[in-house]
Design a protein around this motif. Structure first.
Motif: not given
Length: 268
Positions: A184-193, A218-226
């Motif tokens: 997969l060259d491009v991957l869309m990933v949920p990072v909500d945790g 699929h991140w919300f407040s941004g904390r899990s993204l960071e």
């Protein structure tokens, strides 16, 4: 009940959109082209070797081709104020924020990632784009047991690229599922945790697939993204694009695997 739309594609896009020939995918190695990420505007003309990706909301992306074909991932019926009618809409039903029971009837191909009492199987060849799925299991809505094949990872092969959307992934793919996904060259990933898989598992999936471009969703407040970015930055380049869209081609993939953070925005 989920139902495919029967209306004519001509209501939304020129008939030529499906007649385009698809550039063969080469999803087995990183491209050696220069590092380039282009700014984009949804609906503007695209070069034949390019694809445009817009992060709309939650787990919904729009994938736009040079021939004017548009696919929407985890489609909920809401894309913004502009009257955008995708040719393809994929959906997953682990949560109601990933599907709708009332898709726009003008959508030619509505692809649910699950099938009651069975296994969803999609291999939709539109000429310019091929859409296929790899089913995965999900936890039951009440937290007990597993719903077999309740989610699908959708793969879009277009402009020589393989673009994967993990959907509402609840477990790490097994060996057979990884094999079915391929490169997969491009991957869309949920990072909500937690609503999907925990960050540790998601990081393992991203490391295993090692896509050239990773797009968090699929991140919300941004904390899990960071936290995700912090944990991955030693192995992946991290780029904050400060916009909702990007353009990519096989030749312009970054040499080093890169996490590109898009800011979601409705299409207005």
């Amino acid at each position: 009940m989920i139902r495919p739309a029967l209306a004519s594609l001509a209501l939304a896009f020129p008939l030529a959109a499906e007649a385009q020939e698809r550039t063969p995918s080469h999803c087995i190695a990183l491209a050696e082209g220069p590092e380039r990420v282009m700014s984009a505007a949804f609906g503007d003309p695209l070069a034949e070797d390019r694809v445009r990706i817009r992060y709309v909301h939650h787990a919904t992306f729009l994938i736009e081709t040079a021939g004017g074909l548009v696919a929407a991932t985890d489609y909920t019926g809401m894309l913004g104020q502009r009257d955008v009618v995708p040719v393809v809409a994929t959906m997953n039903n682990a949560h109601s924020t990933h599907w709708t029971d009332f898709p726009d009837p003008r959508i030619a191909h509505v692809l649910p990632g699950w099938q009651e009492g069975g296994r969803a199987e999609h291999h939709l060849d539109l000429g310019e784009m091929l859409v296929r799925n790899v089913p995965t299991d999900v936890r039951s809505r009440w937290g007990e047991g597993v719903r077999k094949d309740g989610n699908s990872i959708f793969v879009f092969e277009v402009a020589g690229l393989c673009i994967g959307h993990l959907g509402h992934l609840h477990h790490e793919p097994d060996a057979g599922q990884y094999a079915a996904l391929g490169r997969l060259d491009v991957l869309m990933v949920p990072v909500d945790g937690g609503y999907t898989v925990n960050l540790e598992t998601m990081q393992a999936v991203v490391r295993r697939l090692r896509s050239s471009v990773v797009l968090p969703m699929h991140w919300f407040s941004g904390r899990s993204l960071e936290m995700f970015l912090s944990n991955m930055q030693a192995e992946f380049e991290v780029v904050r694009l400060e916009g909702a869209e990007l353009e990519l081609s096989l030749a312009s993939l970054p040499r080093r695997p890169t996490i590109m953070v898009l800011d979601p925005a409705w299409v207005d």
